[in-house]
Motif scaffolding. Structure first.
Motif, short mmCIF file in Angstrom:
data_model
loop_
_atom_site.label_atom_id
_atom_site.label_comp_id
_atom_site.label_asym_id
_atom_site.label_seq_id
_atom_site.Cartn_x
_atom_site.Cartn_y
_atom_site.Cartn_z
N UNK A 121 9.25 3.71 3.03
CA UNK A 121 10.52 3.40 2.38
C UNK A 121 11.12 4.63 1.69
N UNK A 122 10.41 5.77 1.76
CA UNK A 122 10.95 7.01 1.22
C UNK A 122 10.44 7.39 -0.15
N UNK A 123 9.37 6.74 -0.63
CA UNK A 123 8.82 7.03 -1.95
C UNK A 123 7.45 7.68 -1.77
N UNK A 124 7.28 8.87 -2.28
CA UNK A 124 6.04 9.61 -2.07
C UNK A 124 5.55 10.19 -3.38
N UNK A 125 4.23 10.22 -3.55
CA UNK A 125 3.63 10.70 -4.79
C UNK A 125 2.78 11.94 -4.54
N UNK A 142 0.86 -1.19 0.00
CA UNK A 142 0.00 0.00 0.00
C UNK A 142 0.89 1.24 0.00
N UNK A 143 0.31 2.42 -0.19
CA UNK A 143 1.12 3.64 -0.24
C UNK A 143 1.87 3.94 1.05
N UNK A 144 1.31 3.51 2.18
CA UNK A 144 1.98 3.75 3.46
C UNK A 144 3.34 3.03 3.52
N UNK A 145 3.38 1.81 2.98
CA UNK A 145 4.65 1.08 2.97
C UNK A 145 5.67 1.76 2.05
N UNK A 190 12.85 10.17 -0.07
CA UNK A 190 14.04 10.11 -0.92
C UNK A 190 13.69 10.24 -2.40
N UNK A 191 12.44 9.87 -2.75
CA UNK A 191 11.98 9.94 -4.14
C UNK A 191 10.61 10.62 -4.14
N UNK A 192 10.48 11.71 -4.89
CA UNK A 192 9.23 12.45 -4.99
C UNK A 192 8.69 12.32 -6.41
N UNK A 193 7.53 11.70 -6.52
CA UNK A 193 6.88 11.53 -7.82
C UNK A 193 5.85 12.64 -7.98
#
Length: 516
Positions: A77-81, A70-73, A159-162
């Motif tokens: 882990x540092x990945x967000x949209x 899911x998005x929470x996991x 760490x990663x912004x989508x």
């Protein structure tokens, strides 16, 4: 590489959205992702962010295989949209939206002072110091809401912004501020994925640009020293170069359809616009442009019955016009394609076909109820005008790409037999091929004797499509300017108040009679 996606395939019923896609995101990289609507961009990003699961394929984070349920996991882990459609709670304040789900507590409860201070700091970094952090978010312009959504995601860290179409609602200054933030994130070793249909922006900010077409990866272009050209990207996206996206047959103006005489409108900020006087005829496209916040959308809402004017008058085919609601506008064959298609243009839980015919169901009613075969026949006829796949008719609007959602909203107006079509940012967030289709359709409609009014903040769009142009600015309303009379520089000078020559006086019912 911080992220590697290998052999990603995603199947829906009857449709392959992604096929065997390999995709990488480097450490400290601004990666561009482009493709026509329906190419699979958002699907791929939703998989990387745990919103959807791939049918097959694997994802690796810093070399380790991962699975985000899911998005929470994914966020942990540092990945967000940051999605294309702003997801904020209108009734909550700016501070409350920025910290929603991540509130700061003290022994006395919520630490509102600390949250306000932190929100103010991130907004200042985004050069949005003018935003009142205590104000209800829903009362702010779309561009400000987009910046709040970006601020919230950056505040939460990662760490990663989508970012899916992050600049679609932003002014030029807001876009510059966002680009500076992207450079700051890059300097910190953080990565960004930048999805946009504005190719000039991609070429300016992205280190590398990846192209998807029909669910497959068809291009991977380094972008350094300004050597990559827009034409290369367009060719990869659509398979050939679009020669002129604005090309359309110029029609002959007919009868006067809609007239505004010193119409005044209250903006969302509570300011009154300068009086607007214009004439829209059958067979022509009238363009209304200006900077964000000058009242373009509010004017469109007045003309469609969503808001009451603050002064002045309107006439339709020579007769006084008063609109008390959108139903009044529909009865007068005036239709609006709104800027915010998800919030104002679609019923997301209904199928594309149901959305297309929502305001014209009377056409299909018989003794036994709605004639579904006749309804579908009209839907099939209309979808051909904008190159939609037939299977999309039965798909829920919520699961269509942004471009296909926009096509559905436009088709609804065609089904309603609209005579005066109001188009508020109709190509916002759609690809160059879909834009060309929309422009072609607008040309076909006016050639049939309809009148179109295009509200747009994109100067090149207005200059390329419109027969008459009006420029809204805080210091006045300028126009009409016939096609070819304005160029980009002079239009910008009018918008920013640096024009050296006086504006063409607007045509009004009063001065037209005086000149007769």
């Amino acid at each position: 590489m911080i992220i590697e996606a290998k052999n990603i395939t995603k199947r829906y019923a009857g449709t392959v959205a992604l096929h065997d896609v390999d995709f990488q995101i480097g450490e400290g990289e601004v990666l561009g992702l482009i493709g026509e609507n329906g190419a699979g961009k958002s699907t791929l990003m939703r998989i990387l962010c745990g919103i959807e699961q791939p049918s097959s394929g694997d994802i690796y984070l810093r070399g380790e295989k991962v699975h985000f349920a899911d998005p929470q996991e994914a966020q942990a882990a540092g990945i967000a949209m940051i999605p294309q459609e702003v997801l904020l709670v209108d009734e909550l304040s700016v501070v409350e939206n920025i910290f929603l789900g991540h509130e700061i507590s003290s022994r006395m409860g919520l630490d509102k002072a600390q949250m306000t201070q932190a929100a103010r700091r991130i907004l200042d970094e985004l050069e949005c110091g003018h935003i009142d952090t205590a104000r209800a978010t829903g009362s702010l312009p779309k561009g400000a809401q987009q910046m709040i959504a970006i601020a919230r995601r950056i505040m939460q860290g990662g760490d990663v912004f989508v970012m899916d179409e992050p600049t679609a609602s932003l002014t030029g200054d807001e876009t510059r501020a966002l680009f500076r933030i992207l450079e700051q994130l890059k300097a910190q070793g953080k990565s960004s994925v930048f999805i946009s249909h504005r190719l000039e922006e991609m070429l300016e900010i992205c280190d590398r640009i990846v192209v998807l077409r029909d669910g497959e990866l068809v291009g991977n272009f380094p972008n350094q020293q300004g050597e990559l050209r827009k034409e290369e990207l367009v060719s990869a996206m659509v398979g050939n170069t679009v020669a002129n996206e604005f090309a359309r047959r110029v029609s002959i103006p007919g009868e006067v359809m809609l007239e505004l005489d010193n119409l005044e409108v209250l903006t969302f900020q509570g300011r009154k616009t300068p009086p607007v006087s214009l004439t829209a005829r059958a067979g022509e496209v009238v363009g209304i442009t200006g900077l964000a916040g000058v009242g373009k959308t509010e004017l469109a809402h007045v003309l469609s019955g969503l808001r009451a004017p603050a002064g002045g008058s309107m006439r339709l085919k020579g007769q006084p016009l008063t609109l008390r609601s959108p139903v009044d506008a529909l009865h007068n064959k005036i239709g609006l394609v709104s800027e915010d298609r998800r919030a104002e243009g679609l019923v997301l839980g209904l199928s594309a076909l149901a959305n297309m015919t929502l305001t014209s169901l009377r056409r299909f009613v018989g003794w036994t109820g709605i004639n579904r075969d006749a309804e579908r026949a009209v839907g099939l006829e209309m979808k051909d005008k904008l190159s939609m796949k037939p299977e999309y008719l039965s798909r829920e609007a919520n699961f269509l790409s942004g471009g296909n959602q926009q096509k559905v909203v436009i088709i609804r107006q065609l089904c309603s037999q609209t005579e005066v079509l109001l188009l508020d940012e109709p190509t916002k967030g759609i690809d160059i091929g879909a834009k060309a289709e929309v422009y072609q359709l607008i040309g076909e409609l006016v050639a049939e004797g309809k009148s179109a009014i295009l509200f747009s903040s994109e100067p090149q769009e207005v200059l390329g499509v419109c027969d008459q142009i009006y420029v809204l600015a805080s210091h006045g309303v300028f126009g009409p300017y016939p096609r070819g009379e304005l160029d980009y520089a002079s239009l910008m000078a009018l918008e920013f108040g640096t024009a050296q020559s006086p504006a063409v006086p607007p045509e009004t019912p009063a001065n037209r009679e005086a000149n007769a």
